[in-house]
Design an enzyme around this catalytic site. Structure first.
Site, PDB file in Angstrom:
ATOM      1  N   ARG A 116      38.349  49.603  48.302  1.00 22.04           N
ATOM      2  CA  ARG A 116      37.792  48.646  47.337  1.00 22.04           C
ATOM      3  C   ARG A 116      38.617  48.674  46.056  1.00 22.04           C
ATOM      4  O   ARG A 116      38.829  49.733  45.481  1.00 22.04           O
ATOM      5  CB  ARG A 116      36.321  48.998  47.049  1.00 22.04           C
ATOM      6  CG  ARG A 116      35.643  48.035  46.105  1.00 22.04           C
ATOM      7  CD  ARG A 116      34.131  48.233  46.064  1.00 22.04           C
ATOM      8  NE  ARG A 116      33.721  49.436  45.354  1.00 22.04           N
ATOM      9  CZ  ARG A 116      32.459  49.720  45.027  1.00 22.04           C
ATOM     10  NH1 ARG A 116      31.482  48.891  45.397  1.00 22.04           N
ATOM     11  NH2 ARG A 116      32.160  50.826  44.385  1.00 22.04           N
ATOM     12  N   GLY A 119      35.963  44.635  44.403  1.00 23.49           N
ATOM     13  CA  GLY A 119      34.644  44.403  44.970  1.00 23.49           C
ATOM     14  C   GLY A 119      34.262  42.953  45.159  1.00 23.49           C
ATOM     15  O   GLY A 119      33.109  42.644  45.461  1.00 23.49           O
ATOM     16  N   CYS A 182      39.227  34.000  38.008  1.00 21.19           N
ATOM     17  CA  CYS A 182      38.141  34.933  37.703  1.00 21.19           C
ATOM     18  C   CYS A 182      38.750  36.250  37.217  1.00 21.19           C
ATOM     19  O   CYS A 182      39.444  36.933  37.968  1.00 21.19           O
ATOM     20  CB  CYS A 182      37.285  35.183  38.939  1.00 21.19           C
ATOM     21  SG  CYS A 182      36.005  36.418  38.674  1.00 21.19           S
ATOM     22  N   GLY A 188      44.377  44.403  44.042  1.00 20.62           N
ATOM     23  CA  GLY A 188      44.692  44.828  45.408  1.00 20.62           C
ATOM     24  C   GLY A 188      44.291  43.832  46.468  1.00 20.62           C
ATOM     25  O   GLY A 188      45.106  43.381  47.268  1.00 20.62           O
ATOM     26  N   GLY A 189      43.025  43.447  46.487  1.00 23.87           N
ATOM     27  CA  GLY A 189      42.548  42.503  47.488  1.00 23.87           C
ATOM     28  C   GLY A 189      43.060  41.097  47.252  1.00 23.87           C
ATOM     29  O   GLY A 189      43.393  40.382  48.197  1.00 23.87           O
ATOM     30  N   TYR A 483      38.799  33.986  51.261  1.00 26.39           N
ATOM     31  CA  TYR A 483      37.418  33.500  51.248  1.00 26.39           C
ATOM     32  C   TYR A 483      36.732  34.031  52.515  1.00 26.39           C
ATOM     33  O   TYR A 483      36.311  33.281  53.383  1.00 26.39           O
ATOM     34  CB  TYR A 483      37.367  31.967  51.230  1.00 26.39           C
ATOM     35  CG  TYR A 483      37.741  31.313  49.919  1.00 26.39           C
ATOM     36  CD1 TYR A 483      38.034  32.063  48.783  1.00 26.39           C
ATOM     37  CD2 TYR A 483      37.802  29.924  49.808  1.00 26.39           C
ATOM     38  CE1 TYR A 483      38.369  31.453  47.582  1.00 26.39           C
ATOM     39  CE2 TYR A 483      38.135  29.302  48.612  1.00 26.39           C
ATOM     40  CZ  TYR A 483      38.421  30.070  47.506  1.00 26.39           C
ATOM     41  OH  TYR A 483      38.758  29.460  46.321  1.00 26.39           O
TER      42      TYR A 483
END
Length: 540
Positions: A116, A119, A182, A188-189, A483
């Site tokens: 994570r 998140g 955002c 990372g993600g 998404y």
């Protein structure tokens, strides 16, 4: 070469008080015995750098801070209920050696590891699982080193986009980075899954502007681009880092932004000719000047007539230039919108980030360093699609009527074209390039807990998604990996892993799925780095 672990410095923990006491005896009951619990923690301690003790980074369910650490980066309340499976423990890595220890010991003890960074995974895949698991939480590894002379920055995976933007602008008002709008999304993600924002028509995706990376592989080695090789470097630029290793940092290429940009947000309802304006938007937004990005958001609101509903279209834009030039451009190319000077705000690129996330642009810019979202965290469901052909006015009217019937759904249309259409579809794992007019995001948001409520709102997104079938891509029906949507398929990572993975993999990655599978099979043959929608290995 294998990279030294101190190449990127980890910032000290700002949020956590070191907790060493009771680690070896404090695991809550779960499927693993207490003796194995001790063994796992001993393994972590033994495999971390003695000059950077891991003990203070380990949180178990009986630890007083466990729940607050777990909840701090939950961004979808659907996955934070009393029945949600909780992790076996959380490792809030303070040093690269802690990541290496987690990878080595996770394999040794056959525990699933979830990674994570921010998140924001829509399906909670980075912090929930269907089997006993532990979380490797990256939020302490968030250093940002900007070098304006070379127009690059090294950014660790736990940094958030707002921090990245703030640190770039602190060094130069003339530079930025093309990534999400955002500010609390984790690097990372976001980058490993593709990463896009309102400069993508000018500069492409985040992954189109990555020069190097550091990753801990399945053997616990810290590798850079040279030592990992071009195949793995290709895979972690849009194929999801969590399938191939633990991304520690990316070296990003900064892009030029003018000192003055223009933003606007205007609303039009059906009674204000929204159908005609949306119809024209689809012909303009993907083809207009690459300096202009006009997002279209559609929702259902109360009409002026009591007791009735109408559709509202919100056109929100970033233009890399001044308002006078923008007004002239839109009067020529998109007169139906009727944009006026008073609709426009000239501001800096960094302040435009505030505008796009609904923060007043006069707010001190340090708000971008706030790691918690400005608005409350909700329950939510998201889905995606790609449109390749313009939709007729009759088609649009049908969509609007369906939305009014459903009431509580929202559509986001994000225009492509520009630089996105110039980059080959195989350049990175992200395949949705030329031929895509815009990307669709389906949204449902709610505040009330409970399975029946969740089922109702989730079903709304599925109904609208089904209604859109004639208007979107098919064979495959494409979707955007960042998404995340478990409706597309779930991988239980058993003997049918490849078959299960192909179902969603082709939707997300099209022809690039096969190459991702080959790379996965080579770098992680035992499938340690796995989740509900990871890249599978080839069947044995």
């Amino acid at each position: 070469m294998v990279v030294r672990s101190n190449n990127i410095r980890a910032l000290p923990s700002l949020l956590l008080v070191p907790i060493i006491v009771v680690l070896l005896v404090s695991l809550a009951p779960c499927s693993t015995s207490a003796s194995n619990s001790k063994t796992f923690i001993h393994c972590l301690v033994n495999h971390s750098d003695s000059s950077h003790p891991i003990s203070s980074a380990i949180f178990t369910p009986r630890n007083a801070s466990f729940t607050s650490v777990l909840d701090s980066y939950v961004r979808n309340l659907r996955f934070n209920t009393s029945t949600t499976r909780k992790p076996y423990l959380i490792i809030t890595a303070l040093h690269v050696s802690h990541v290496q220890a987690a990878v080595v010991c996770g394999q040794k003890h056959n525990l699933q590891m979830k990674i994570r960074s921010g998140g924001h995974d829509y399906e909670g895949v980075s912090y929930v699982a269907e089997v006993p698991f532990f979380i490797l939480d990256m939020f302490n590894l968030r250093s940002i080193e900007v070098d304006i002379e070379s127009e690059t920055a090294w950014v660790q995976a736990g940094a958030q986009l707002g921090e990245v933007y703030y640190n770039i602008a602190k060094k130069s008002k003339g530079h930025g980075f093309p990534a999400g709008v955002c500010p609390t999304v984790g690097v990372g993600g976001h980058i490993s899954g593709g990463g896009y924002g309102n400069m993508m028509r000018k500069y492409g995706l985040s992954v189109d502007n990555v020069l190097d990376a550091q990753i801990v592989d399945v053997q616990g080695r810290l590798l850079d681009r040279e030592s990992m090789g071009e195949d793995l470097f290709w895979a972690i630029r849009g194929g999801g880092g969590g399938s191939f290793g633990v991304v520690i940092a990316y070296k990003i290429k900064l892009v030029k932004v003018p000192e003055k940009v223009t933003v606007f947000s205007v609303y039009r309802t059906l009674e204000e000719n929204a159908t005609d304006i949306v119809y024209n938007w689809q012909h303009v937004a993907p083809t207009i000047d690459n300096d202009l990005f006009i997002r279209l958001i559609m929702d259902v609101v109360n009409a002026t007539q009591n007791g009735t509903k109408t559709l509202r279209a919100n056109f929100i834009a970033l233009y890399l230039g001044d308002s006078k030039t923008l007004i002239s451009l839109l009067h020529d190319k998109f007169p139906q919108l009727g944009l006026k000077q008073q609709d426009c705000i000239e501001t800096t690129w960094l302040q435009s980030v505030l505008f796009w996330t609904n923060i007043n642009i006069s707010t001190p810019l340090e708000v971008l360093l706030d790691r918690q979202p400005q608005s409350p965290v909700n329950f939510l469901k998201r889905k995606s699609d790609y449109v390749k052909k313009p939709i007729s006015k009759e088609g649009l009217e049908g969509i609007f009527n369906k939305m009014i019937e459903l009431v509580d759904t929202i559509l986001y249309f994000n225009p492509y074209g520009g630089r996105m259409a110039e980059i080959p579809s195989t350049e990175t794992p992200f395949p949705h390039r030329a031929g895509r007019l815009w990307k669709v995001q389906y949204q449902a948001n709610w505040k009330t807990p409970g399975k029946d409520v969740a089922d109702y709102y989730i079903d709304l997104t599925r109904k609208l998604h089904k209604y859109m079938t004639p208007f979107v891509s098919n064979n495959p029906r494409e979707a955007f990996f960042n998404y995340k949507d478990l409706d597309l398929g779930i991988n239980h990572n058993g003997k049918n892993s490849y078959v299960q993975g192909r179902v969603y993999g082709v939707d997300y990655f099209n022809q690039n799925f096969n190459r991702l599978v080959q790379i996965k099979t080579k770098v992680d043959p035992s499938n340690f780095f796995r989740n509900e929608q990871s890249i599978p290995t080839l069947p044995h």
